[in-house]
Design an enzyme around this catalytic site. Sequence first.
Site, PDB file in Angstrom:
ATOM      1  N   CYS A  17      32.003   0.019  66.705  1.00 46.86           N
ATOM      2  CA  CYS A  17      31.610  -1.079  67.572  1.00 46.86           C
ATOM      3  C   CYS A  17      31.350  -0.610  68.994  1.00 46.86           C
ATOM      4  O   CYS A  17      30.622  -1.247  69.732  1.00 46.86           O
ATOM      5  CB  CYS A  17      32.683  -2.157  67.574  1.00 46.86           C
ATOM      6  SG  CYS A  17      33.169  -2.604  65.920  1.00 46.86           S
ATOM      7  N   GLY A  45      36.252  -9.509  57.901  1.00 47.37           N
ATOM      8  CA  GLY A  45      37.542  -9.273  58.540  1.00 47.37           C
ATOM      9  C   GLY A  45      37.643  -9.998  59.878  1.00 47.37           C
ATOM     10  O   GLY A  45      38.690 -10.548  60.224  1.00 47.37           O
TER      11      GLY A  45
END
Length: 398
Positions: free
Chosen positions: A336, A83
């Site tokens: 993340c 992505g």
Amino acid sequence: MPFVFALIRGLEVFMIYLDNNATTAIDPQVLDAMLPYLKEQYGNPSSAYAFGKKVARAVENAREQVAALLHCDPAEIVFTSCGTESDNTAVQSTLWIDRDRKHIITSKVEHSAILRQAEALARRGYEITWIEVDERGLPDLAALEEAIRPDTAIVSLMWANNETGVLFPIAEIAAICQRKQTIFHTDAVQAVGKVPIDLRAGNIQFLALSGHKLHAPKGVGALYVNRRTRFNPFLIGGSQEEKRRGGTENTASIVALGKAAELALEHLTEENTRVRDLRDRFEQDVMKRISGVRINGDTEHRLPNTANLAIEGADSEALLMLLDQKGVCCSAGSACTAGSLEPSHVLRAMGFSTDRARASLRFSFGRFNTEEEVSAVANILAAAVEKVRGANRGVLAA
Ligand SMILES: *Cc1c(COP(=O)(O)O)cnc(C)c1O
């Protein structure tokens, strides 16, 4: 027996996976589809002989499967490595094609694949307009319309937020960009496979998706490039992908992504009924058992699988640890930023205090979750919250 009960060293290790926005399990049917391309079908799709051409046909079949999920032309699909690569390709392609345009519009709640990229571009002299969101997590469309200028290169806004599940009004955004004749890219990594996507209106120029968010393996993605949109490759090399992305194709993973797209189309109704019911029941259950719980994000315009909950007076890091000890996988903020103590940039952008952001947890459901798992987690969470709040009271009393 559900596959989440794993036998490790003779002990039954209990695991409930409610973090499907971070990644998903590979669907067994997807694994079956890809395995031949890791074993006997190892030909290079660019080779001139039948052994390679057979693999090339499998790649084209996957392209058709992905296109069917998005309602676009197979020729509009470019396979990528993830992505993040798709998001970078869309933006960089646009900037290279018209190098006089130095203005980019995006939002404060994007995934790091767009957010960090925009920050890096700002350091290289691009001007960024950051569209704000309200307390529901929805963007200010009037501000968007106003922000578009003759030198705007691209508008990049996500379809569904990975942390809250909030859905941006993509049709309206695409219409605004069309009216203002601006390129529109959407990071749809969290939306694909969860909500219907139909690109036939033709007013979206780029759309990014990722395999591992829809039960395909990690390390494969795709970028939709509208057939009327000029394109500049990000990876320059061989003539793979009609010269749009150099590098020998990750054939097995591409086949897997194709199969995952086919299954996602079949499961779209289930996602919006069974999975939505699981999520809704979980939220109701949690709110019944635990006081001071609020849902982060608009409950009307939201993915069916995501619950982002603010639990008053409970530190999410402490909760995550307690839940982990019980084998429950969920997350605080995005994967993340997990591990750092930074409060979620998404919740902060929605105007919530750092306290509320630090007291929030994301539970994301999926195809393989069961009702039993959901009620078990509601129990485990209630006990964990009691413990964490008790510890806080202890600190206050001391
Ligand atoms: C996961 C995710 C990405 C990145 O996809 P990768 O394949 O992991 O690079 C981008 N955008 C959103 C919204 C995501 O959730």
